[in-house]
Design an enzyme around this catalytic site. Sequence first.
Site, PDB file in Angstrom:
ATOM      1  N   HIS A  14       0.818  -1.221   0.000  1.00  0.00           N
ATOM      2  CA  HIS A  14       0.000   0.000   0.000  1.00  0.00           C
ATOM      3  C   HIS A  14       0.851   1.270   0.000  1.00  0.00           C
ATOM      4  O   HIS A  14       0.349   2.347  -0.322  1.00  0.00           O
ATOM      5  CB  HIS A  14      -0.973  -0.009   1.190  1.00  0.00           C
ATOM      6  CG  HIS A  14      -0.345   0.271   2.520  1.00  0.00           C
ATOM      7  ND1 HIS A  14      -0.003  -0.712   3.409  1.00  0.00           N
ATOM      8  CD2 HIS A  14      -0.005   1.440   3.124  1.00  0.00           C
ATOM      9  CE1 HIS A  14       0.503  -0.177   4.501  1.00  0.00           C
ATOM     10  NE2 HIS A  14       0.523   1.137   4.358  1.00  0.00           N
TER      11      HIS A  14
ATOM     12  N   ASP B 201       0.204  -7.578   1.443  1.00  0.00           N
ATOM     13  CA  ASP B 201       0.633  -6.190   1.620  1.00  0.00           C
ATOM     14  C   ASP B 201       2.157  -6.067   1.633  1.00  0.00           C
ATOM     15  O   ASP B 201       2.731  -5.351   2.461  1.00  0.00           O
ATOM     16  CB  ASP B 201       0.044  -5.594   2.891  1.00  0.00           C
ATOM     17  CG  ASP B 201       0.152  -4.066   2.916  1.00  0.00           C
ATOM     18  OD1 ASP B 201       0.254  -3.466   1.826  1.00  0.00           O
ATOM     19  OD2 ASP B 201       0.152  -3.485   4.014  1.00  0.00           O
TER      20      ASP B 201
ATOM     21  N   SER C  11       4.736   2.703   7.820  1.00  0.00           N
ATOM     22  CA  SER C  11       4.445   1.502   7.041  1.00  0.00           C
ATOM     23  C   SER C  11       5.642   1.110   6.180  1.00  0.00           C
ATOM     24  O   SER C  11       6.200   1.935   5.463  1.00  0.00           O
ATOM     25  CB  SER C  11       3.228   1.733   6.149  1.00  0.00           C
ATOM     26  OG  SER C  11       2.060   1.872   6.907  1.00  0.00           O
TER      27      SER C  11
END
Length: 471
Positions: free
Chosen positions: A168, A198, A280
């Site tokens: 993402h 992911d 992230s």
Amino acid sequence: MRGAKGRSDRDLQWRFRLEGRCKTMGLFDDDFYSTRVSKRSKETGGSRFRSSGQGSTLRVALISSAASAVIVALLFTLMGGGGATGRSAKPALTGGQSLVETSERIISAAEKVRPAVVSVINMTNAALDLQDSDKELDGGEIPYASSMGSGVIFQKKGGKAYIITNAHVVQDAARVQAVLVSGKKKEAKIVGMDVVTDLAVLEVDDKDIEAVVELGDSEKIRDGEMVIAIGNPLGFGDSLTQGIVSNKKRIIPVSMNQDGNYDWEQEVIQIDAAINAGNSGGALVDLNGKLIGINSMKVADMGVEGIGFAIPIDNAMPILKELLAKGKISRAYMGIFTLDLQTYLEAQTDVSDDDAGSSEEDGKEPSADDGSAAAAEPVVPDGVYDGVIVLEAVGPAMDAGLVAGDIIVQLDDKPIDSTLALRKYLYNDKKIGESLKVTYYRKGDKATLNVKLQEKPQQSDDEETGAEGEK
């Protein structure tokens, strides 16, 4: 006698004054710490006081000290400290680790890992359109409409360095850059990405890159173990936070296209180290400076703090290796759009109309024109509450004979109660080219057929977010 009495009276007055001063100071008021001296001691002179009273006191003190030392040594041995002879005492943590040692280990681990952690800049087409024609991306400020995340250098080979990050973080990117801890920017190529897990792999040239993270073993971590999160939160590159492992194997539902419907379940490490936007793709490391996870997400509800999640490195490495080798993850493909039967039944009883939407990628409600469930209303037999409704069949499923309105209840005789269960069975238990036995209801009648699974085509990511599709 008068003179002796006079001296005695003066001595007595002086004695009272001394005792009064000590009591006024409020330090001690018992005989052991008193300033009083016996009359016999005064009359016999100082030599007898030292040879008798002080000698006795000294012997008592020595005996008491020796006894105390023996007791302390015995207790220390019983507590398992016998091996620490000659070492200075330190406040201990679990396992005999001192606070000072833990602090030094955090510093050492951070120094070891930080050079291998990068910031990742995602420039979308919209950002590039807004960028001035004479303004280069490496001019300093991050252009408007771009986003930032983190990554970890995990391999160097053939003049290239490879970076782990989250899918993402680089999704929909038209241009990607990696920013080293030194501030140097490098153009990055997306080698491959997998939205289900992911994870993504980026490639940059290895010039000026010396550090490569050392991989750890996420299976061996323990609940309560201290960990460090390193990344680029809110654009503050090279940031470090500390916490503990709250749960080493937490299973959480994931909505891959953020439509509120859960498409997958992810096994993650739950941590309480601060994780913010931009973290992230960053590193989760143990106190040995080894990578044990990739920071991925956090709970961001109002009033919730200290709940972050990382993808275990043991789970990530097989995906990363396949991405490096093939640029994609090959999974078995059935070819159906689906709707959970429970959701349909709830909508029919007006319990939750909002949950009765299509699982198609564009989010449109199915209609009779598109050959979906509206064209073939499912007939739900009495007593059947779990399964998935076929909204549309394509590819292998269509070739096998499935049609809109069929209600799938079993795969290879395994009960299937939701789209998530169907997808997990396909991805985890089936391989490309295998045959899949499908048990279903059509117009109230139960039947079975076999579907030969194919490799999921790349374009299906845009065409399907149904049972085994991903977005």
